[in-house]
Design a protein around this motif. Structure first.
Motif, PDB file in Angstrom:
ATOM      1  N   PHE A  90       2.804  10.526  -0.151  1.00 16.69           N
ATOM      2  CA  PHE A  90       2.579   9.277   0.573  1.00 16.69           C
ATOM      3  C   PHE A  90       3.728   8.958   1.526  1.00 16.69           C
TER       4      PHE A  90
ATOM      5  N   ARG B 145       2.709   8.075   5.277  1.00 22.35           N
ATOM      6  CA  ARG B 145       3.077   6.826   5.959  1.00 22.35           C
ATOM      7  C   ARG B 145       3.616   7.093   7.363  1.00 22.35           C
TER       8      ARG B 145
ATOM      9  N   ASN C 145      -0.106   2.956   2.926  1.00 22.82           N
ATOM     10  CA  ASN C 145      -0.933   3.867   2.123  1.00 22.82           C
ATOM     11  C   ASN C 145      -2.414   3.556   2.282  1.00 22.82           C
TER      12      ASN C 145
END
Lengths: 183, 192
Positions: free
Chosen positions: A115, A119, B45
Protein backbone atom coordinates in the motif's frame (compact mmCIF):
# COMPACT_ATOMS: atom_id res chain seq x y z
CA UNK A 1 -44.39 -8.50 -20.16
CA UNK A 2 -45.59 -7.66 -16.70
CA UNK A 3 -44.37 -4.55 -14.93
CA UNK A 4 -42.30 -6.22 -12.19
CA UNK A 5 -40.35 -8.07 -14.86
CA UNK A 6 -39.32 -4.77 -16.47
CA UNK A 7 -38.05 -3.40 -13.15
CA UNK A 8 -36.07 -6.59 -12.58
CA UNK A 9 -34.69 -6.38 -16.11
CA UNK A 10 -33.56 -2.78 -15.50
CA UNK A 11 -31.95 -3.78 -12.21
CA UNK A 12 -30.18 -6.80 -13.75
CA UNK A 13 -28.98 -4.92 -16.84
CA UNK A 14 -27.49 -2.07 -14.82
CA UNK A 15 -25.99 -4.49 -12.30
CA UNK A 16 -24.20 -6.09 -15.25
CA UNK A 17 -23.05 -2.65 -16.46
CA UNK A 18 -21.81 -1.78 -12.95
CA UNK A 19 -19.89 -5.04 -12.69
CA UNK A 20 -18.26 -4.57 -16.10
CA UNK A 21 -17.24 -0.91 -15.73
CA UNK A 22 -13.84 -0.09 -14.30
CA UNK A 23 -13.60 3.56 -13.34
CA UNK A 24 -17.06 4.86 -14.23
CA UNK A 25 -17.73 7.92 -16.35
CA UNK A 26 -16.38 7.59 -19.88
CA UNK A 27 -15.28 3.99 -19.34
CA UNK A 28 -18.99 3.17 -19.11
CA UNK A 29 -19.98 4.55 -22.51
CA UNK A 30 -19.07 1.60 -24.78
CA UNK A 31 -20.78 -0.85 -22.39
CA UNK A 32 -23.90 1.35 -22.27
CA UNK A 33 -23.99 1.43 -26.06
CA UNK A 34 -23.87 -2.33 -26.26
CA UNK A 35 -26.36 -3.11 -23.47
CA UNK A 36 -28.85 -0.23 -23.73
CA UNK A 37 -28.86 0.63 -27.44
CA UNK A 38 -28.01 -2.64 -29.17
CA UNK A 39 -29.31 -5.36 -26.84
CA UNK A 40 -32.26 -3.89 -24.89
CA UNK A 41 -33.14 -1.11 -27.36
CA UNK A 42 -34.21 1.18 -24.50
CA UNK A 43 -32.67 4.22 -26.20
CA UNK A 44 -31.24 5.27 -29.55
CA UNK A 45 -27.58 6.19 -29.97
CA UNK A 46 -28.49 9.92 -29.99
CA UNK A 47 -30.68 9.63 -26.90
CA UNK A 48 -27.90 7.84 -25.04
CA UNK A 49 -25.44 10.64 -25.86
CA UNK A 50 -28.01 13.18 -24.64
CA UNK A 51 -28.54 11.32 -21.36
CA UNK A 52 -24.80 11.02 -20.89
CA UNK A 53 -24.30 14.76 -21.51
CA UNK A 54 -26.98 15.56 -18.93
CA UNK A 55 -25.35 13.11 -16.52
CA UNK A 56 -22.16 15.12 -16.83
CA UNK A 57 -23.73 18.51 -16.19
CA UNK A 58 -25.87 17.60 -13.19
CA UNK A 59 -24.48 17.16 -9.67
CA UNK A 60 -23.42 13.69 -8.63
CA UNK A 61 -21.69 10.67 -10.12
CA UNK A 62 -22.00 10.61 -13.94
CA UNK A 63 -22.69 6.86 -14.06
CA UNK A 64 -25.47 7.14 -11.46
CA UNK A 65 -27.07 10.10 -13.24
CA UNK A 66 -27.06 8.29 -16.58
CA UNK A 67 -28.54 5.12 -15.07
CA UNK A 68 -31.34 7.06 -13.36
CA UNK A 69 -32.13 8.90 -16.59
CA UNK A 70 -32.33 5.77 -18.76
CA UNK A 71 -34.40 3.95 -16.13
CA UNK A 72 -36.79 6.90 -15.86
CA UNK A 73 -37.21 7.16 -19.63
CA UNK A 74 -37.86 3.41 -19.86
CA UNK A 75 -40.28 2.89 -16.97
CA UNK A 76 -40.87 6.06 -14.96
CA UNK A 77 -39.70 6.95 -11.46
CA UNK A 78 -39.56 3.36 -10.19
CA UNK A 79 -37.67 2.42 -13.35
CA UNK A 80 -35.09 5.10 -12.57
CA UNK A 81 -34.70 3.84 -9.02
CA UNK A 82 -34.44 0.17 -10.16
CA UNK A 83 -31.70 1.02 -12.68
CA UNK A 84 -29.71 3.05 -10.14
CA UNK A 85 -29.92 0.41 -7.41
CA UNK A 86 -28.80 -2.16 -9.99
CA UNK A 87 -25.80 -0.03 -10.92
CA UNK A 88 -24.50 0.29 -7.35
CA UNK A 89 -25.28 -3.31 -6.33
CA UNK A 90 -22.00 -4.91 -7.57
CA UNK A 91 -19.95 -2.15 -5.90
CA UNK A 92 -21.66 -2.83 -2.58
CA UNK A 93 -20.89 -6.56 -2.74
CA UNK A 94 -17.35 -6.37 -4.14
CA UNK A 95 -16.11 -3.45 -2.02
CA UNK A 96 -17.64 -4.79 1.21
CA UNK A 97 -15.87 -8.12 0.73
CA UNK A 98 -12.56 -6.49 -0.24
CA UNK A 99 -12.67 -3.92 2.56
CA UNK A 100 -13.18 -6.73 5.08
CA UNK A 101 -10.26 -8.74 3.69
CA UNK A 102 -7.94 -5.72 3.49
CA UNK A 103 -8.77 -4.71 7.09
CA UNK A 104 -7.98 -8.25 8.26
CA UNK A 105 -4.57 -8.32 6.56
CA UNK A 106 -3.60 -4.68 6.97
CA UNK A 107 -1.23 -5.33 9.91
CA UNK A 108 1.05 -7.62 7.84
CA UNK A 109 4.32 -5.90 6.91
CA UNK A 110 4.37 -6.71 3.19
CA UNK A 111 0.74 -5.63 2.78
CA UNK A 112 1.69 -2.28 4.30
CA UNK A 113 4.64 -2.01 1.90
CA UNK A 114 2.35 -2.80 -1.04
CA UNK A 115 0.00 0.00 0.00
CA UNK A 116 3.01 2.29 0.45
CA UNK A 117 3.73 1.81 -3.25
CA UNK A 118 0.05 2.04 -4.21
CA UNK A 119 -0.39 5.40 -2.45
CA UNK A 120 2.36 6.86 -4.63
CA UNK A 121 0.51 5.60 -7.69
CA UNK A 122 -2.73 7.22 -6.46
CA UNK A 123 -0.99 10.62 -6.36
CA UNK A 124 0.13 10.17 -9.94
CA UNK A 125 -3.37 9.09 -11.03
CA UNK A 126 -4.87 12.21 -9.42
CA UNK A 127 -2.28 14.44 -11.13
CA UNK A 128 -3.10 12.84 -14.49
CA UNK A 129 -6.84 13.26 -13.87
CA UNK A 130 -6.33 16.94 -13.08
CA UNK A 131 -4.29 17.47 -16.27
CA UNK A 132 -7.04 15.81 -18.31
CA UNK A 133 -9.78 17.88 -16.67
CA UNK A 134 -7.78 21.10 -17.10
CA UNK A 135 -7.87 20.76 -20.88
CA UNK A 136 -11.67 20.97 -20.77
CA UNK A 137 -12.04 23.41 -17.90
CA UNK A 138 -9.50 26.11 -18.77
CA UNK A 139 -10.63 27.85 -21.91
CA UNK A 140 -9.61 31.46 -21.21
CA UNK A 141 -7.92 33.67 -18.59
CA UNK A 142 -10.98 33.80 -16.28
CA UNK A 143 -11.23 30.03 -16.00
CA UNK A 144 -7.47 29.89 -15.36
CA UNK A 145 -7.79 32.40 -12.52
CA UNK A 146 -10.73 30.47 -11.02
CA UNK A 147 -8.74 27.23 -11.13
CA UNK A 148 -5.65 28.70 -9.44
CA UNK A 149 -7.66 30.66 -6.86
CA UNK A 150 -9.73 27.62 -5.84
CA UNK A 151 -6.72 25.26 -5.75
CA UNK A 152 -4.71 27.65 -3.53
CA UNK A 153 -7.63 28.60 -1.26
CA UNK A 154 -8.78 24.99 -0.86
CA UNK A 155 -5.25 23.86 0.01
CA UNK A 156 -4.46 26.55 2.57
CA UNK A 157 -7.85 26.94 4.25
CA UNK A 158 -10.23 24.40 5.75
CA UNK A 159 -13.29 25.87 4.01
CA UNK A 160 -15.81 23.28 2.85
CA UNK A 161 -15.70 22.34 -0.87
CA UNK A 162 -19.43 23.19 -0.89
CA UNK A 163 -18.62 26.91 -0.54
CA UNK A 164 -16.22 26.85 -3.48
CA UNK A 165 -18.76 25.08 -5.69
CA UNK A 166 -21.54 27.58 -4.93
CA UNK A 167 -19.30 30.65 -5.32
CA UNK A 168 -17.81 29.34 -8.59
CA UNK A 169 -21.28 28.77 -10.07
CA UNK A 170 -22.32 32.34 -9.16
CA UNK A 171 -19.06 33.78 -10.55
CA UNK A 172 -19.52 31.83 -13.77
CA UNK A 173 -23.00 33.31 -14.25
CA UNK A 174 -21.83 36.85 -13.44
CA UNK A 175 -18.76 36.79 -15.74
CA UNK A 176 -20.70 35.28 -18.63
CA UNK A 177 -23.56 37.78 -18.33
CA UNK A 178 -21.26 40.80 -18.15
CA UNK A 179 -19.18 39.47 -21.06
CA UNK A 180 -22.34 38.80 -23.06
CA UNK A 181 -23.52 42.39 -22.71
CA UNK A 182 -20.18 43.76 -23.91
CA UNK A 183 -20.23 41.60 -27.04
CA UNK B 1 -26.33 8.47 15.42
CA UNK B 2 -23.35 7.65 13.21
CA UNK B 3 -25.37 6.16 10.33
CA UNK B 4 -27.52 9.28 9.98
CA UNK B 5 -24.38 11.41 9.92
CA UNK B 6 -22.85 9.06 7.34
CA UNK B 7 -25.95 9.36 5.14
CA UNK B 8 -25.96 13.16 5.22
CA UNK B 9 -22.20 13.48 4.70
CA UNK B 10 -22.54 11.48 1.49
CA UNK B 11 -25.77 13.23 0.55
CA UNK B 12 -23.77 16.47 0.61
CA UNK B 13 -21.01 14.86 -1.47
CA UNK B 14 -23.52 13.59 -4.04
CA UNK B 15 -25.10 17.02 -4.27
CA UNK B 16 -21.96 19.10 -4.70
CA UNK B 17 -19.40 16.78 -6.35
CA UNK B 18 -19.53 17.81 -9.97
CA UNK B 19 -17.74 15.99 -12.78
CA UNK B 20 -17.32 12.32 -11.97
CA UNK B 21 -15.67 10.11 -9.37
CA UNK B 22 -12.49 12.11 -8.74
CA UNK B 23 -14.66 15.11 -7.79
CA UNK B 24 -15.70 13.27 -4.61
CA UNK B 25 -12.10 13.25 -3.31
CA UNK B 26 -12.12 16.83 -1.88
CA UNK B 27 -15.28 15.96 0.06
CA UNK B 28 -13.80 12.71 1.40
CA UNK B 29 -10.72 14.66 2.40
CA UNK B 30 -12.84 17.09 4.38
CA UNK B 31 -14.64 14.10 5.93
CA UNK B 32 -11.32 12.52 7.03
CA UNK B 33 -10.30 15.75 8.76
CA UNK B 34 -13.60 16.65 10.41
CA UNK B 35 -15.09 13.28 11.45
CA UNK B 36 -12.08 11.10 12.26
CA UNK B 37 -13.85 8.12 10.64
CA UNK B 38 -10.70 7.35 8.63
CA UNK B 39 -7.24 8.85 8.12
CA UNK B 40 -5.70 10.55 5.08
CA UNK B 41 -3.61 7.38 4.56
CA UNK B 42 -6.78 5.26 4.59
CA UNK B 43 -8.23 7.58 1.96
CA UNK B 44 -5.32 7.02 -0.43
CA UNK B 45 -5.78 3.25 -0.02
CA UNK B 46 -9.50 3.59 -0.69
CA UNK B 47 -8.88 5.53 -3.91
CA UNK B 48 -6.54 2.77 -5.11
CA UNK B 49 -9.02 -0.02 -4.32
CA UNK B 50 -11.89 1.94 -5.91
CA UNK B 51 -9.88 2.46 -9.10
CA UNK B 52 -8.94 -1.22 -9.29
CA UNK B 53 -12.39 -2.76 -8.80
CA UNK B 54 -15.49 -2.76 -11.03
CA UNK B 55 -18.08 -0.03 -10.58
CA UNK B 56 -18.05 3.77 -10.66
CA UNK B 57 -15.16 5.15 -8.55
CA UNK B 58 -17.39 7.52 -6.57
CA UNK B 59 -19.79 4.72 -5.64
CA UNK B 60 -16.94 2.39 -4.68
CA UNK B 61 -15.41 5.02 -2.40
CA UNK B 62 -18.73 5.71 -0.68
CA UNK B 63 -19.21 1.98 -0.06
CA UNK B 64 -15.66 1.67 1.24
CA UNK B 65 -15.87 4.63 3.63
CA UNK B 66 -19.28 3.43 4.86
CA UNK B 67 -17.95 -0.08 5.45
CA UNK B 68 -14.87 1.07 7.40
CA UNK B 69 -16.84 3.59 9.45
CA UNK B 70 -19.61 1.09 10.23
CA UNK B 71 -17.14 -1.69 11.13
CA UNK B 72 -15.90 0.41 14.07
CA UNK B 73 -19.35 0.28 15.70
CA UNK B 74 -19.80 -3.52 16.03
CA UNK B 75 -17.92 -5.43 13.33
CA UNK B 76 -19.22 -6.85 10.06
CA UNK B 77 -23.03 -6.39 10.49
CA UNK B 78 -22.75 -2.66 11.20
CA UNK B 79 -20.07 -2.41 8.49
CA UNK B 80 -22.59 -3.60 5.91
CA UNK B 81 -25.23 -1.17 7.22
CA UNK B 82 -22.61 1.58 6.93
CA UNK B 83 -21.72 0.60 3.35
CA UNK B 84 -25.39 0.65 2.29
CA UNK B 85 -26.12 3.91 4.14
CA UNK B 86 -23.19 5.81 2.61
CA UNK B 87 -23.94 4.55 -0.90
CA UNK B 88 -27.64 5.43 -0.67
CA UNK B 89 -26.67 8.86 0.69
CA UNK B 90 -24.40 9.46 -2.30
CA UNK B 91 -26.97 8.50 -4.95
CA UNK B 92 -30.12 10.04 -3.39
CA UNK B 93 -29.56 13.67 -4.50
CA UNK B 94 -28.59 12.54 -8.01
CA UNK B 95 -31.70 10.37 -8.31
CA UNK B 96 -33.99 13.20 -7.14
CA UNK B 97 -32.35 15.79 -9.42
CA UNK B 98 -32.36 13.54 -12.48
CA UNK B 99 -35.98 12.48 -11.98
CA UNK B 100 -36.95 16.17 -11.84
CA UNK B 101 -34.73 17.08 -14.80
CA UNK B 102 -36.06 14.15 -16.85
CA UNK B 103 -39.55 15.63 -16.71
CA UNK B 104 -38.52 18.85 -18.48
CA UNK B 105 -35.51 17.74 -20.48
CA UNK B 106 -35.48 20.27 -23.33
CA UNK B 107 -35.48 23.43 -21.20
CA UNK B 108 -32.66 22.03 -19.14
CA UNK B 109 -29.93 21.29 -21.69
CA UNK B 110 -30.35 24.55 -23.57
CA UNK B 111 -30.55 26.61 -20.42
CA UNK B 112 -28.07 29.45 -20.88
CA UNK B 113 -27.62 30.29 -17.20
CA UNK B 114 -26.88 26.65 -16.41
CA UNK B 115 -24.13 26.60 -19.02
CA UNK B 116 -22.81 29.86 -17.58
CA UNK B 117 -22.69 28.30 -14.12
CA UNK B 118 -20.65 25.41 -15.54
CA UNK B 119 -18.19 27.89 -17.02
CA UNK B 120 -17.22 28.66 -13.39
CA UNK B 121 -17.87 25.19 -11.98
CA UNK B 122 -15.48 23.21 -14.19
CA UNK B 123 -12.27 25.05 -13.28
CA UNK B 124 -13.36 25.25 -9.62
CA UNK B 125 -14.04 21.51 -9.43
CA UNK B 126 -10.64 20.85 -11.05
CA UNK B 127 -9.02 23.25 -8.55
CA UNK B 128 -10.58 21.33 -5.65
CA UNK B 129 -9.28 18.01 -6.98
CA UNK B 130 -5.81 19.56 -7.50
CA UNK B 131 -5.75 20.80 -3.88
CA UNK B 132 -6.78 17.35 -2.62
CA UNK B 133 -4.12 15.79 -4.86
CA UNK B 134 -1.44 18.05 -3.37
CA UNK B 135 -2.59 17.09 0.14
CA UNK B 136 -2.38 13.38 -0.71
CA UNK B 137 1.07 13.93 -2.26
CA UNK B 138 2.34 15.74 0.85
CA UNK B 139 1.18 12.91 3.16
CA UNK B 140 2.79 10.35 0.85
CA UNK B 141 6.10 12.18 0.38
CA UNK B 142 6.40 13.38 4.00
CA UNK B 143 4.68 10.61 5.99
CA UNK B 144 5.87 11.62 9.47
CA UNK B 145 6.72 15.31 9.35
CA UNK B 146 7.26 18.05 6.81
CA UNK B 147 11.08 17.94 6.93
CA UNK B 148 13.98 16.74 4.81
CA UNK B 149 14.73 13.92 7.27
CA UNK B 150 11.22 12.50 6.86
CA UNK B 151 11.23 12.73 3.04
CA UNK B 152 10.02 9.53 1.37
CA UNK B 153 12.85 9.24 -1.16
CA UNK B 154 11.78 5.84 -2.58
CA UNK B 155 8.24 7.16 -3.01
CA UNK B 156 9.44 10.24 -4.88
CA UNK B 157 11.50 8.12 -7.29
CA UNK B 158 8.52 5.85 -7.94
CA UNK B 159 6.27 8.89 -8.49
CA UNK B 160 8.61 10.33 -11.12
CA UNK B 161 8.85 6.98 -12.92
CA UNK B 162 5.06 6.54 -12.85
CA UNK B 163 4.43 10.10 -14.07
CA UNK B 164 6.72 9.43 -17.02
CA UNK B 165 5.28 5.99 -17.81
CA UNK B 166 1.60 7.00 -17.57
CA UNK B 167 2.21 9.78 -20.09
CA UNK B 168 4.01 7.67 -22.69
CA UNK B 169 1.72 7.49 -25.71
CA UNK B 170 1.77 3.69 -26.02
CA UNK B 171 1.12 3.14 -22.30
CA UNK B 172 -1.46 5.91 -21.79
CA UNK B 173 -4.36 3.67 -22.81
CA UNK B 174 -3.47 0.97 -20.27
CA UNK B 175 -5.92 0.60 -17.42
CA UNK B 176 -4.83 2.26 -14.13
CA UNK B 177 -5.00 -1.16 -12.47
CA UNK B 178 -1.77 -2.10 -14.33
CA UNK B 179 0.11 0.81 -12.75
CA UNK B 180 -1.47 0.18 -9.34
CA UNK B 181 -0.38 -3.49 -9.43
CA UNK B 182 3.13 -2.53 -10.52
CA UNK B 183 3.33 0.04 -7.70
CA UNK B 184 2.21 -2.55 -5.16
CA UNK B 185 5.00 -4.87 -6.37
CA UNK B 186 7.53 -2.03 -6.16
CA UNK B 187 6.28 -1.25 -2.65
CA UNK B 188 6.83 -4.85 -1.50
CA UNK B 189 10.26 -5.21 -3.18
CA UNK B 190 11.66 -1.89 -1.98
CA UNK B 191 9.88 -1.96 1.43
CA UNK B 192 8.08 1.36 0.98
Amino acid sequence: MNVIKIYLKLFATFAKIGAMTFGGGYAMLPILQREIVEKQKWASEEELMDYFAIGQCTPGIIAVNTATFIGQKTKGVLGGISATLGLVFPSLIIISMLAGVIEAFSHIAWVQHAFGGIRVCVCVLIINAVIKLLKKAIIDKFTFVIFVAVAVAAYFTSLSPVIFVIVAAVIGIIIKNIGGKKA
Amino acid sequence: MIFLKLFFSFFKTGLFAIGGGMATIPFLYEMADTTGWFTRDDLANMIAVSESTPGPIGVNMATYVGFITGSKVAGIPTAIIGAVTATLGLITPAVIIILVVASFLKNFRDNKQLNNAFYGLRPASTGLIAAAGISVAVTVLFPEAFSLAAFNFKGAVLAVILLALTNVKQLKKLHPIVFIAASAAAGVIFKM
